[in-house]
Motif scaffolding. Structure first.
Motif, PDB file in Angstrom:
ATOM      1  N   LEU A  67       0.416  20.936  -1.573  1.00  0.00           N
ATOM      2  CA  LEU A  67      -0.163  20.999  -0.480  1.00  0.00           C
ATOM      3  C   LEU A  67       0.172  19.380   0.335  1.00  0.00           C
ATOM      4  O   LEU A  67      -0.532  19.447   1.417  1.00  0.00           O
ATOM      5  N   SER A  68       0.696  18.617  -0.375  1.00  0.00           N
ATOM      6  CA  SER A  68       0.957  17.393   0.294  1.00  0.00           C
ATOM      7  C   SER A  68       1.485  17.427   1.806  1.00  0.00           C
ATOM      8  O   SER A  68       2.454  18.228   2.265  1.00  0.00           O
ATOM      9  N   GLU A  69       0.747  16.474   2.580  1.00  0.00           N
ATOM     10  CA  GLU A  69       1.179  16.369   3.929  1.00  0.00           C
ATOM     11  C   GLU A  69       2.003  15.043   4.186  1.00  0.00           C
ATOM     12  O   GLU A  69       2.419  14.470   3.095  1.00  0.00           O
ATOM     13  N   HIS A  70       2.238  14.659   5.230  1.00  0.00           N
ATOM     14  CA  HIS A  70       3.021  13.602   5.475  1.00  0.00           C
ATOM     15  C   HIS A  70       2.760  11.969   4.754  1.00  0.00           C
ATOM     16  O   HIS A  70       3.667  11.830   3.958  1.00  0.00           O
ATOM     17  N   ALA A  71       1.430  11.922   4.619  1.00  0.00           N
ATOM     18  CA  ALA A  71       1.126  10.635   3.955  1.00  0.00           C
ATOM     19  C   ALA A  71       1.078  10.858   2.507  1.00  0.00           C
ATOM     20  O   ALA A  71       1.658   9.890   1.686  1.00  0.00           O
ATOM     21  N   GLY A 127      15.136   9.587   1.408  1.00  0.00           N
ATOM     22  CA  GLY A 127      14.021   9.774   2.421  1.00  0.00           C
ATOM     23  C   GLY A 127      12.911  10.567   1.934  1.00  0.00           C
ATOM     24  O   GLY A 127      13.140  11.860   1.959  1.00  0.00           O
ATOM     25  N   ILE A 128      11.623  10.016   2.181  1.00  0.00           N
ATOM     26  CA  ILE A 128      10.403  11.145   1.738  1.00  0.00           C
ATOM     27  C   ILE A 128       9.982  11.386   3.157  1.00  0.00           C
ATOM     28  O   ILE A 128       9.617  10.196   3.803  1.00  0.00           O
ATOM     29  N   ASP A 187       0.751  -1.236  -0.096  1.00  0.00           N
ATOM     30  CA  ASP A 187      -0.045   0.050  -0.050  1.00  0.00           C
ATOM     31  C   ASP A 187       0.907   1.356  -0.010  1.00  0.00           C
ATOM     32  O   ASP A 187       0.311   2.446  -0.687  1.00  0.00           O
ATOM     33  N   ASN A 188       1.948   1.365   0.562  1.00  0.00           N
ATOM     34  CA  ASN A 188       2.921   2.328   0.584  1.00  0.00           C
ATOM     35  C   ASN A 188       3.309   2.737  -0.707  1.00  0.00           C
ATOM     36  O   ASN A 188       3.944   3.900  -0.786  1.00  0.00           O
ATOM     37  N   GLY A 247       4.456  10.881   0.287  1.00  0.00           N
ATOM     38  CA  GLY A 247       5.066   9.296  -0.187  1.00  0.00           C
ATOM     39  C   GLY A 247       3.964   8.585  -0.973  1.00  0.00           C
ATOM     40  O   GLY A 247       4.427   7.728  -1.662  1.00  0.00           O
ATOM     41  N   LEU A 248       2.681   8.754  -0.823  1.00  0.00           N
ATOM     42  CA  LEU A 248       1.832   7.859  -1.683  1.00  0.00           C
ATOM     43  C   LEU A 248       1.417   8.479  -3.093  1.00  0.00           C
ATOM     44  O   LEU A 248       1.171   7.557  -3.966  1.00  0.00           O
ATOM     45  N   ILE A 249       1.326   9.638  -3.094  1.00  0.00           N
ATOM     46  CA  ILE A 249       0.686  10.124  -4.405  1.00  0.00           C
ATOM     47  C   ILE A 249       1.253  11.414  -5.001  1.00  0.00           C
ATOM     48  O   ILE A 249       0.937  11.577  -6.132  1.00  0.00           O
TER      49      ILE A 249
END
Length: 304
Positions: A268-272, A172-173, A83-84, A275-277
């Protein structure tokens, strides 16, 4: 982001820490087959779900002249090898890389949510996985890309487990390189006796990532980096998990620290999400893996 939203993920982590203390031993026995019954309490080996398909973890893949090193993806806390990486793994595979991901830091009786065991033991799992990938591909070195804990944990492998001889680059992301105060939440631990012990005994990786923990002190003593490895850190100023976000940056030679909003202020990406999208972050990952052919990263990189 509203203040209450900043607490959702940290509170979820604390709730998970509480939940795993009441998981009956019989649950773990029912979930795991007999072949894992004698495995160590932390980090019992399990096959990656991605091995069955998805375009990565293909052990017949041979690195090309253009991309001579396999890429190992290292998931974050509470994540897993599939999933990551549903965004980044295909992105890299489509660009000709041999890509692999592992599960690590498993807790007994806790399925799906990994990266919770002691981080030094997780680094040993990474060490073994990299050896497996290098043996399969015939490559002399690998490149590592990790999200959150997965961007920090490999540094233990590089520094204490001989990983520097097997790794060319670490990207590192949103990595927890110097620990986190979870937006100040960890400052509350002293007012709740026993909670710190709960984190240490039931979810060691959470305790290891608190600012000033014994693990963080050991990891960063004597410098952030080791010779022979290039380091790239991708951070977002909207990170609500690894806080303050500038604590993610590394000091030392062969380091490039990047704030994603310096490349695209509209990101505007935050922590998740980073790395995901976040394809802007993905473009910078590709640049870090192949700096000789790097191209400028802008807001338009979302369609690249």
């Amino acid at each position: 982001m509203l203040p209450w939203k900043r607490l959702i993920r940290p509170l979820a982590a604390l709730l998970l820490a509480s939940a795993v203390t009441v998981v009956p031993a019989t649950t773990a026995e029912a979930a795991d087959t007999a072949d894992t019954a004698d495995a160590p309490r932390w980090g019992s080996p399990r096959s990656s779900a991605a091995e069955s398909g998805g375009g990565w973890n293909d052990y017949s893949c041979k690195p090309s002249r253009a991309h001579p090193r396999p890429v190992v993806l290292v998931h974050g806390t509470l994540a897993n090898s599939v999933d990551n990486w549903l965004g980044l793994a295909p992105y890299l595979v489509n660009r000709g890389y041999c890509v692999y991901s592992l599960d690590y830091g498993q807790l007994p009786g806790v399925a799906f949510f990994n990266g919770l065991g002691p981080i030094d033991k997780s680094a040993e799992q990474l060490d073994a996985f990299v050896d497996k990938v290098l043996a399969a591909t015939g490559a002399a070195e690998a490149d590592l890309v990790g999200h959150s804990q997965g961007g920090m944990m490999p540094r233990y492998y590089l520094k204490f487990l001989g990983g520097a001889a097997e790794v060319n680059a670490l990207v590192g992301i949103a990595p927890s390189n110097h620990g986190t105060n979870l937006g100040g939440l960890t400052e509350l631990l002293k007012y709740f006796p026993g909670v710190g012990d709960l984190l240490s005994s039931s979810t060691p990786a959470l305790a290891d990532q608190v600012v000033g923990s014994p693990f963080m002190t050991k990891l960063n003593a004597g410098g952030d980096t080791v010779p022979g490895v290039t380091y790239t850190v991708l951070a977002t100023k909207y990170d609500e998990v690894v806080t303050p976000y500038r604590s993610q940056f590394l000091n030392g030679p062969n380091v490039r620290n990047i704030l994603i909003q310096d490349l695209c202020a509209a990101d505007l990406s935050e922590h998740a999400a980073i790395g995901l999208i976040d394809r802007i972050a993905f473009h910078e990952v590709a640049n870090a893996l192949d700096p000789a052919h790097a191209t400028p990263t802008t807001c338009l990189s979302v369609v690249g």
